[in-house]
Design an enzyme around this catalytic site. Structure first.
Site, PDB file in Angstrom:
ATOM      1  N   LEU A   1       0.840  -1.204   0.000  1.00  0.00           N
ATOM      2  CA  LEU A   1       0.000   0.000   0.000  1.00  0.00           C
ATOM      3  C   LEU A   1       0.882   1.265   0.000  1.00  0.00           C
ATOM      4  O   LEU A   1       0.732   2.131  -0.856  1.00  0.00           O
ATOM      5  CB  LEU A   1      -0.927  -0.001   1.228  1.00  0.00           C
ATOM      6  CG  LEU A   1      -1.847   1.216   1.374  1.00  0.00           C
ATOM      7  CD1 LEU A   1      -2.836   1.292   0.213  1.00  0.00           C
ATOM      8  CD2 LEU A   1      -2.609   1.167   2.699  1.00  0.00           C
TER       9      LEU A   1
ATOM     10  N   TRP B   1       8.615   0.103   2.013  1.00  0.00           N
ATOM     11  CA  TRP B   1       8.406  -0.324   3.401  1.00  0.00           C
ATOM     12  C   TRP B   1       7.467  -1.524   3.458  1.00  0.00           C
ATOM     13  O   TRP B   1       6.617  -1.590   4.346  1.00  0.00           O
ATOM     14  CB  TRP B   1       7.820   0.813   4.259  1.00  0.00           C
ATOM     15  CG  TRP B   1       8.766   1.939   4.479  1.00  0.00           C
ATOM     16  CD1 TRP B   1       8.624   3.229   4.051  1.00  0.00           C
ATOM     17  CD2 TRP B   1      10.020   1.876   5.175  1.00  0.00           C
ATOM     18  NE1 TRP B   1       9.708   3.965   4.441  1.00  0.00           N
ATOM     19  CE2 TRP B   1      10.571   3.163   5.126  1.00  0.00           C
ATOM     20  CE3 TRP B   1      10.727   0.848   5.815  1.00  0.00           C
ATOM     21  CZ2 TRP B   1      11.807   3.461   5.697  1.00  0.00           C
ATOM     22  CZ3 TRP B   1      11.946   1.147   6.389  1.00  0.00           C
ATOM     23  CH2 TRP B   1      12.465   2.435   6.335  1.00  0.00           C
TER      24      TRP B   1
ATOM     25  N   LEU C   1      -6.403  -3.181   7.041  1.00  0.00           N
ATOM     26  CA  LEU C   1      -5.636  -2.546   8.120  1.00  0.00           C
ATOM     27  C   LEU C   1      -6.374  -2.640   9.450  1.00  0.00           C
ATOM     28  O   LEU C   1      -5.758  -2.812  10.502  1.00  0.00           O
ATOM     29  CB  LEU C   1      -5.318  -1.091   7.761  1.00  0.00           C
ATOM     30  CG  LEU C   1      -4.348  -0.923   6.575  1.00  0.00           C
ATOM     31  CD1 LEU C   1      -4.227   0.542   6.172  1.00  0.00           C
ATOM     32  CD2 LEU C   1      -2.966  -1.481   6.912  1.00  0.00           C
TER      33      LEU C   1
ATOM     34  N   ALA D   1      -5.509  -5.975  10.828  1.00  0.00           N
ATOM     35  CA  ALA D   1      -4.125  -6.068  11.306  1.00  0.00           C
ATOM     36  C   ALA D   1      -3.919  -5.232  12.572  1.00  0.00           C
ATOM     37  O   ALA D   1      -3.211  -5.641  13.494  1.00  0.00           O
ATOM     38  CB  ALA D   1      -3.171  -5.624  10.208  1.00  0.00           C
TER      39      ALA D   1
ATOM     40  N   GLN E   1      12.248   1.829  46.672  1.00  0.00           N
ATOM     41  CA  GLN E   1      10.936   2.379  46.295  1.00  0.00           C
ATOM     42  C   GLN E   1      10.929   2.902  44.863  1.00  0.00           C
ATOM     43  O   GLN E   1       9.927   2.774  44.143  1.00  0.00           O
ATOM     44  CB  GLN E   1      10.528   3.495  47.252  1.00  0.00           C
ATOM     45  CG  GLN E   1      10.154   2.962  48.619  1.00  0.00           C
ATOM     46  CD  GLN E   1       9.656   4.063  49.539  1.00  0.00           C
ATOM     47  OE1 GLN E   1       9.583   5.227  49.166  1.00  0.00           O
ATOM     48  NE2 GLN E   1       9.331   3.694  50.758  1.00  0.00           N
TER      49      GLN E   1
ATOM     50  N   MET F   1      15.696  -0.115  34.019  1.00  0.00           N
ATOM     51  CA  MET F   1      15.874  -0.910  35.238  1.00  0.00           C
ATOM     52  C   MET F   1      16.969  -1.959  35.100  1.00  0.00           C
ATOM     53  O   MET F   1      17.461  -2.473  36.099  1.00  0.00           O
ATOM     54  CB  MET F   1      14.556  -1.602  35.616  1.00  0.00           C
ATOM     55  CG  MET F   1      13.507  -0.627  36.113  1.00  0.00           C
ATOM     56  SD  MET F   1      11.984  -1.462  36.565  1.00  0.00           S
ATOM     57  CE  MET F   1      12.516  -2.441  37.963  1.00  0.00           C
TER      58      MET F   1
ATOM     59  N   GLU G   1       0.966   0.936  10.121  1.00  0.00           N
ATOM     60  CA  GLU G   1      -0.471   0.673  10.320  1.00  0.00           C
ATOM     61  C   GLU G   1      -1.190   1.897  10.874  1.00  0.00           C
ATOM     62  O   GLU G   1      -2.050   1.792  11.738  1.00  0.00           O
ATOM     63  CB  GLU G   1      -0.660  -0.504  11.280  1.00  0.00           C
ATOM     64  CG  GLU G   1      -0.013  -1.780  10.803  1.00  0.00           C
ATOM     65  CD  GLU G   1      -0.957  -2.616   9.985  1.00  0.00           C
ATOM     66  OE1 GLU G   1      -2.152  -2.286   9.917  1.00  0.00           O
ATOM     67  OE2 GLU G   1      -0.494  -3.593   9.393  1.00  0.00           O
TER      68      GLU G   1
END
Ligand SMILES: Cc1cc2nc3c(=O)[nH]c(=O)nc-3n(C[C@H](O)[C@H](O)[C@H](O)COP(=O)(O)OP(=O)(O)OC[C@H]3O[C@@H](n4cnc5c(N)ncnc54)[C@H](O)[C@@H]3O)c2cc1C
Length: 387
Positions: free
Chosen positions: A130, A161, A242, A245, A282, A340, A366
Site C-alpha cells: 500500500l 516499506w 488494516l 491487522a 521504592q 531498570m 499501520e
C-alpha cells in the site's frame, strides 16, 4: 506472567490451548535465537512453514482449512508472538490479516482455492503493498496505476516499506484502475516472479530488525484479469485489511510490554546493589507498579476490543484507540524496563531494548500514532483535521 486482574482465568479451552501452544513454540523455537536475528537483521525463515503447521496464519477465518477460532484466541496468539518479537507477530499479521483476509473477503473462488491453503500452511508467503515513497499516511493519494490492456492490466509504480516483499511469492498490490470511472483503487494479486516486478530489500533498519522489509517496483508488470480482487473497489479494500491487522497489533503490543516488564521484575529481584536486590528500592517498585498498571489497562482494552469484534460491533475508531494506546504503552514501558536493567539492558541478551526499538516501527506503521489521534479527534468532534 503478568495478568494482574485475572483475565486469562476466563479463557475458554481453545483460547488456553492457543496461548500455551504459542508460548511453547516461542520459548523453544524462537526466543533462544531472536537476539541474534535482531543483531543480524534476519528473520528465521525456516520457521515460516512451521508457523503454518501450528495454525498461526489467519486462524480466525473459516473454510480452506482455517479453524475459525475466536477473536480473543486470535488476539492472544498475536500477544504471545509479540512477547517474543514484533517481527514474529508482523510475519503472522501480514500473512493473515493483510494477505489472506483480503483474498478471503474479496477474492474469487479460484483465488481462494489457489492461495488460502498455501498461505495458511506457510508454503507461500504474501505481502501487502500500500505505502509508496511519496504517500505514507495518506495512501489515497497513491500514484501506482493499473491500465487495462486486452484481457488484463499493466501495473506501473512503486511501493516501499513492504514487510516480507523480498521473500514473498505474491503481493497484494493496491493501485488505481485508470480505465474505470473515477480511477478507483483496486487490489491486484501480483506474483513476484512476473516480468517487471522487483522487490529490493531495505537494509540498515534500527527497528524491527528481525523482519524482512523491502520495496516493490512495478514496471509494465502485466497481470491477467483473474488476478484482480473482484469483491472490493475503493479505499475500503486496503483500509478494511488494516483494521484487521491493527486489531492484532493492539493485542501484540501488550505481549511486548508484558515481556519487558517480566524481564525487569526478574532482574530487579536478582540484581544486588548497596547490599540487597534493587527491587527493594521504592524508586524501582514505583516503576514496576506503573508498568503493571499501564499494561493491565492496555490488556483490558484488547479484551474488550475482541468482545466487540466477536459481536460485530467493533468500529475502526475503536481499533484506532486500542492501537494508539497499547503501542504507546509498550513503547513507554519497554523503555522503563530497559532503564531498570542498567548497562546490561542495552544488550541483545535482554529483550526490553529490542522491544523498545521495535516499538518505533509499530508506533509508525499501520497508521502512525498521530493519524490515530486524528481518527479519534474526528470521531469525537465530527471535524476532520487531516488536512
Ligand atoms: C518496518 C516497517 C514495515 C512496514 N510494513 C508495511 C507493509 O507491509 N505494507 C505497507 O503498505 N506499508 C508498510 N509500512 C509503511 C508504514 O505504514 C508507513 O511508514 C506509515 O504509514 C507512515 O508513512 P510514512 O513513513 O510515509 O510517514 P509520513 O506519512 O510521511 O509521516 C511523517 C510524520 O508526519 C506525521 N503526519 C503525517 N500526516 C499528518 C497529519 N495529517 N497530521 C499530523 N501529522 C501527520 C506522521 O504522524 C509522522 O510522524 C511499514 C513501515 C515500516 C517502518
Amino acid at each position: 506472567m503478568l495478568d494482574y486482574v485475572g483475565l486469562e482465568s476466563d479463557l475458554g479451552e481453545e483460547e488456553r490451548l492457543i496461548r500455551d501452544t504459542a508460548r511453547r513454540f516461542v520459548d523453544e523455537r524462537v526466543r533462544p535465537d531472536i537476539g541474534d536475528h535482531f543483531e543480524a537483521g534476519t528473520f528465521p525463515t525456516d520457521l515460516i512453514p512451521e508457523m503454518g503447521e501450528m495454525g498461526f496464519y489467519a486462524p480466525n477465518l473459516d473454510g480452506y482449512g482455517l479453524p475459525n477460532v475466536s477473536e480473543t484466541a486470535y488476539g492472544i496468539l498475536m500477544q504471545e508472538l509479540e512477547a517474543c518479537d514484533s517481527g514474529l507477530r508482523s510475519m503472522a499479521s501480514v500473512q493473515g490479516a493483510l494477505v489472506m483476509y483480503p483474498i478471503h473477503a474479496y477474492g474469487s473462488d479460484e483465488q481462494k482455492e489457489r492461495w488460502l491453503p498455501a498461505l495458511g500452511e506457510g508454503e507461500a508467503v504474501g505481502c501487502f503493498g500500500l505505502t509508496e515513497p511519496e504517500h505514507g499516511s495518506n495512501p489515497s493519494a497513491m500514484e501506482t496505476r493499473a491500465e487495462r490492456d486486452g484481457d488484463g492490466y499493466v501495473l506501473n509504480g512503486s511501493k516501499t516499506w513492504i514487510t516480507n516483499s523480498p521473500i514473498a511469492d505474491v503481493a497484494v498490490v493496491w493501485a488505481r484502475d485508470t480505465s474505470a470511472d473515477g480511477s478507483p483503487v483496486r487490489g491486484f494479486l501480483v506474483e513476484t516472479d512476473r516480468d517487471g516486478v522487483t522487490t529490493a530489500e531495505i537494509h540498515d533498519k534500527l527497528s524491527l530488525r528481525a523482519s524482512i522489509t523491502g520495496e516493490i517496483s512495478l514496471q509494465n508488470a502485466r497481470v491477467p484479469e483473474e488476478n484482480v480482487l473482484p469483491g472490493v473497489s475503493g479505499m475500503k479494500g486496503p483500509l478494511s485489511c488494516l483494521t484487521q491487522a491493527r486489531f492484532g497489533i493492539a493485542w501484540g503490543a501488550v505481549g511486548a510490554a508484558r515481556d519487558a516488564f517480566e524481564q525487569a521484575r526478574e532482574y530487579a529481584l536478582d540484581r544486588d546493589q548497596f547490599g540487597g536486590p534493587i527491587a527493594r528500592f521504592q524508586l524501582q517498585q514505583e516503576k514496576l507498579a506503573e508498568m503493571a498498571t499501564q499494561i493491565t489497562t492496555a490488556q483490558l482494552l484488547a479484551y474488550r476490543l475482541a468482545e466487540l469484534k466477536e459481536r460485530g460491533e467493533m468500529r475502526p475508531q475503536h481499533v484506532s484507540m486500542a492501537k494508539r494506546n497499547n503501542v504507546r504503552t509498550a513503547r513507554d514501558q519497554s523503555r522503563i524496563a530497559r532503564e531498570m536493567l542498567g548497562g546490561n539492558g542495552i544488550t541483545t541478551d535482554y529483550s526490553p531494548m529490542r522491544h523498545m526499538a521495535n516499538m518505533e516501527t509499530v508506533y509508525t506503521y499501520e497508521g502512525t500514532h498521530d493519524i490515530h489521534t486524528l481518527v479519534l479527534g474526528e470521531d469525537l468532534t465530527g471535524i476532520a483535521a487531516f488536512e
